[in-house]
Design a protein around this motif. Structure first.
Motif, PDB file in Angstrom:
ATOM      1  N   SER A   1       0.661  -1.443   0.073  1.00  0.00           N
ATOM      2  CA  SER A   1      -0.141   0.306  -0.069  1.00  0.00           C
ATOM      3  C   SER A   1       0.980   1.423   0.492  1.00  0.00           C
ATOM      4  O   SER A   1       2.090   0.850   0.048  1.00  0.00           O
ATOM      5  CB  SER A   1      -0.909   0.210   1.273  1.00  0.00           C
ATOM      6  OG  SER A   1       0.173   0.568   1.995  1.00  0.00           O
ATOM      7  N   ASP A   2      -0.283   2.199  -0.086  1.00  0.00           N
ATOM      8  CA  ASP A   2       1.350   3.982  -0.217  1.00  0.00           C
ATOM      9  C   ASP A   2       1.418   3.924   1.099  1.00  0.00           C
ATOM     10  O   ASP A   2       2.129   4.197   2.043  1.00  0.00           O
ATOM     11  CB  ASP A   2      -0.358   4.606  -1.140  1.00  0.00           C
ATOM     12  CG  ASP A   2      -0.178   5.066  -2.162  1.00  0.00           C
ATOM     13  OD1 ASP A   2       0.424   4.306  -2.833  1.00  0.00           O
ATOM     14  OD2 ASP A   2      -0.988   5.527  -1.921  1.00  0.00           O
ATOM     15  N   LYS A   3       1.092   3.439   2.175  1.00  0.00           N
ATOM     16  CA  LYS A   3       1.322   3.510   3.418  1.00  0.00           C
ATOM     17  C   LYS A   3       2.142   3.026   3.373  1.00  0.00           C
ATOM     18  O   LYS A   3       3.663   2.499   4.471  1.00  0.00           O
ATOM     19  CB  LYS A   3       0.505   3.084   4.464  1.00  0.00           C
ATOM     20  CG  LYS A   3       0.556   3.420   5.944  1.00  0.00           C
ATOM     21  CD  LYS A   3      -0.183   2.468   7.069  1.00  0.00           C
ATOM     22  CE  LYS A   3      -0.094   3.377   8.576  1.00  0.00           C
ATOM     23  NZ  LYS A   3      -1.582   3.103   9.406  1.00  0.00           N
ATOM     24  N   ASP A   4       2.420   1.142   3.514  1.00  0.00           N
ATOM     25  CA  ASP A   4       3.501   0.774   3.137  1.00  0.00           C
ATOM     26  C   ASP A   4       4.539   0.747   2.948  1.00  0.00           C
ATOM     27  O   ASP A   4       6.198   0.738   3.240  1.00  0.00           O
ATOM     28  CB  ASP A   4       3.935  -0.874   2.643  1.00  0.00           C
ATOM     29  CG  ASP A   4       1.961  -2.147   3.537  1.00  0.00           C
ATOM     30  OD1 ASP A   4       2.023  -1.632   4.665  1.00  0.00           O
ATOM     31  OD2 ASP A   4       1.624  -2.685   2.692  1.00  0.00           O
TER      32      ASP A   4
ATOM     33  N   GLU B   1       5.391   4.376   2.316  1.00  0.00           N
ATOM     34  CA  GLU B   1       5.904   5.496   2.767  1.00  0.00           C
ATOM     35  C   GLU B   1       7.016   5.101   3.948  1.00  0.00           C
ATOM     36  O   GLU B   1       8.290   5.132   4.774  1.00  0.00           O
ATOM     37  CB  GLU B   1       4.661   6.136   3.948  1.00  0.00           C
ATOM     38  CG  GLU B   1       4.154   7.053   3.009  1.00  0.00           C
ATOM     39  CD  GLU B   1       2.989   7.896   3.585  1.00  0.00           C
ATOM     40  OE1 GLU B   1       3.421   7.664   4.651  1.00  0.00           O
ATOM     41  OE2 GLU B   1       2.400   8.056   2.179  1.00  0.00           O
ATOM     42  N   GLY B   2       6.453   4.065   4.858  1.00  0.00           N
ATOM     43  CA  GLY B   2       7.436   3.321   5.822  1.00  0.00           C
ATOM     44  C   GLY B   2       8.756   2.275   5.800  1.00  0.00           C
ATOM     45  O   GLY B   2       9.267   2.731   6.281  1.00  0.00           O
TER      46      GLY B   2
ATOM     47  N   LYS C   1       1.788  -4.660   5.095  1.00  0.00           N
ATOM     48  CA  LYS C   1       0.776  -5.080   5.511  1.00  0.00           C
ATOM     49  C   LYS C   1       1.005  -6.416   5.643  1.00  0.00           C
ATOM     50  O   LYS C   1       0.151  -6.987   6.530  1.00  0.00           O
ATOM     51  CB  LYS C   1      -0.127  -4.171   5.415  1.00  0.00           C
ATOM     52  CG  LYS C   1      -1.546  -4.411   6.854  1.00  0.00           C
ATOM     53  CD  LYS C   1      -2.624  -3.641   6.364  1.00  0.00           C
ATOM     54  CE  LYS C   1      -4.055  -3.682   7.111  1.00  0.00           C
ATOM     55  NZ  LYS C   1      -4.704  -3.166   7.343  1.00  0.00           N
TER      56      LYS C   1
END
Length: 127
Positions: free
Chosen positions: A29-32, A34-35, A84
């Protein structure tokens, strides 16, 4: 399911298998991303060009399998910030487990722990 999941993973060392990392195209995901970018200290374009591709469903996945971040020792180089999908695999502790039955059927062919959990679930149901 949570009880069966916890029981199985109290006795399972995923480092002995890591089939997930060896044969599955994990979603990012985009959140993945980013991290992972922060962890690796690289820019988004560089990361996408070097590691990711878009699959036929429009999802971001790794360019290759086994996972680029899987070491020869079966440890993940980005474990602290892994995607995730990786953190939750094999998804046998989901609250609405019945909603992912198709995914579970795929996972029991890949993950010995998922197989064991489903077999124990089947034996409990048939009692």
């Amino acid at each position: 399911m949570q009880e069966l999941h916890d029981e199985e993973f109290s006795n399972t060392d995923c480092l002995e298998c890591v089939n997930w990392c060896k044969i599955i195209d994990s979603l990012f995901s985009d959140k993945d991303v980013e991290g992972i970018l922060k962890f690796l200290k690289i820019n988004p374009r560089q990361f996408e060009e070097q590691y990711l591709r878009t699959d036929k469903d429009g999802d971001l996945i790794l360019q290759q399998t086994p996972c680029t971040f899987l070491g020869a020792d079966n440890y993940c180089a980005i474990y602290e910030v892994r995607a995730k999908a990786c953190r939750e695999y094999p998804h046998t502790d989901r609250k609405k487990f019945q909603q992912i039955s198709n995914l579970t059927l795929k996972n029991i062919a890949i993950c010995p722990a998922a197989y064991n959990i489903v077999e124990k679930m089947k034996s409990k149901i048939s009692l």
